[in-house]
Design a protein around this motif. Structure first.
Motif, PDB file in Angstrom:
ATOM      1  N   LEU A  60      40.832  69.845  41.717  1.00  0.00           N
ATOM      2  CA  LEU A  60      40.791  69.901  40.251  1.00  0.00           C
ATOM      3  C   LEU A  60      40.743  68.503  39.654  1.00  0.00           C
ATOM      4  O   LEU A  60      40.024  68.242  38.685  1.00  0.00           O
ATOM      5  N   ASP A  61      41.547  67.577  40.233  1.00  0.00           N
ATOM      6  CA  ASP A  61      41.592  66.178  39.784  1.00  0.00           C
ATOM      7  C   ASP A  61      41.858  66.085  38.277  1.00  0.00           C
ATOM      8  O   ASP A  61      41.138  65.420  37.538  1.00  0.00           O
ATOM      9  N   ASN A  62      42.939  66.741  37.825  1.00  0.00           N
ATOM     10  CA  ASN A  62      43.326  66.754  36.416  1.00  0.00           C
ATOM     11  C   ASN A  62      44.574  65.894  36.226  1.00  0.00           C
ATOM     12  O   ASN A  62      45.552  66.044  36.961  1.00  0.00           O
ATOM     13  N   VAL A  63      44.545  64.999  35.236  1.00  0.00           N
ATOM     14  CA  VAL A  63      45.653  64.079  35.001  1.00  0.00           C
ATOM     15  C   VAL A  63      46.948  64.819  34.677  1.00  0.00           C
ATOM     16  O   VAL A  63      48.013  64.514  35.224  1.00  0.00           O
ATOM     17  N   MET A  65      47.832  67.920  35.326  1.00  0.00           N
ATOM     18  CA  MET A  65      48.312  68.671  36.484  1.00  0.00           C
ATOM     19  C   MET A  65      48.936  67.735  37.511  1.00  0.00           C
ATOM     20  O   MET A  65      49.955  68.063  38.138  1.00  0.00           O
ATOM     21  N   THR A  66      48.339  66.556  37.677  1.00  0.00           N
ATOM     22  CA  THR A  66      48.876  65.570  38.619  1.00  0.00           C
ATOM     23  C   THR A  66      50.252  65.097  38.198  1.00  0.00           C
ATOM     24  O   THR A  66      51.182  65.042  38.999  1.00  0.00           O
TER      25      THR A  66
END
Length: 258
Positions: A60-63, A65-66
């Protein structure tokens, strides 16, 4: 790159080794059988769930979510560290603040220096390593501090009676608690490569990465762990040693009943 596949048969054979610990616990009446079984079950469930979750987050590479995952790791580490504090007047926010600051400052330096990138595949595993080591160090400091306040109760009370402030009366206990918390990480750094083979460096080399890159990465990991455990221990101890005193600067020690 070498492809490794662990079969279910291999897992079952590895699980049979756990029975050695179960047998020892049962024979020696250690009272750890239930804990061992529970840890095995939790290991399988947690790793399965987290493995698929990380696969999703990495892709996903979502800020947002990270960062959420980072906070979850810090929260869980703080909760476990707090559980290891025998003091009945412990405060959760002290453990959380210590691990949060130690982890955040270490990550900030690593990101700004370019050692790691702000991507989930790097940020989340590094956060886990930092938070878990800080958790262990802080847990050790709590237990050591509780033991020292119990053993040196008379000395502390004498110092207070002579007019010493709380900070001065507790100075030797604070220093010893921090030393105890940091010692395992220091010993690990002293013997890394001689006694223990670093998992990350060995894994990178095993995966076909240039050895120089793997070595530098492992050195960075050891430096960040030394930094994080020292920061976490210092912050946690200095925040929590006052829990052993009341508002009138009197020693109010009461060990938690288990």
């Amino acid at each position: 790159m070498t492809n490794v596949d662990v079969s279910y048969v291999s897992l079952l054979l590895a699980l049979s080794l756990v029975m050695v610990a179960v047998v020892i616990s049962s024979k020696e009446k250690l009272g750890l059988t239930k804990d061992i079984v529970a840890s095995v079950i939790r290991t399988v469930i947690q790793l399965t769930v987290v493995g698929y979750l990380l696969y999703y987050i990495f892709n996903l590479d979502n800020v947002l979510m990270t960062l959420t995952m980072v906070l979850i790791i810090i929260y869980n580490a703080s909760r476990q560290a707090d559980k290891r504090n025998p003091n009945s007047k412990k405060k959760f926010f002290q453990s959380f603040l210590a691990i949060f600051l130690a982890t955040s400052l270490t990550l900030l330096v690593l990101i700004l220096s370019g050692a790691i990138k702000f991507i989930p595949s790097q940020l989340i595993p590094i956060t886990g390593m930092i938070a878990s080591n800080s958790m262990v160090a802080i847990g050790l400091s709590y237990r050591e501090m509780n033991s020292l306040f119990r053993d040196q109760r008379q000395q502390v009370m004498e110092k207070l009676a002579l007019g010493a402030p709380v900070k001065l009366a507790s100075a030797s206990i604070v220093r010893q608690s921090i030393r105890t918390a940091m010692q395992p990480t220091i010993d690990s750094a002293k013997t890394v490569g001689l006694v223990s083979l670093p998992g990350m460096m060995s894994g990178l080399i095993f995966a076909g990465v240039n050895p120089i890159f793997a070595i530098k990465y492992q050195i960075m990991v050891m430096f960040m762990l030394l930094s994080a455990t020292s920061l976490g221990a210092v912050i946690a101890v200095y925040l929590s040693y006052t829990n052993y005193f009341n508002d009138r600067a009197q020693l109010d020690f009461e060990e938690e009943k288990e």
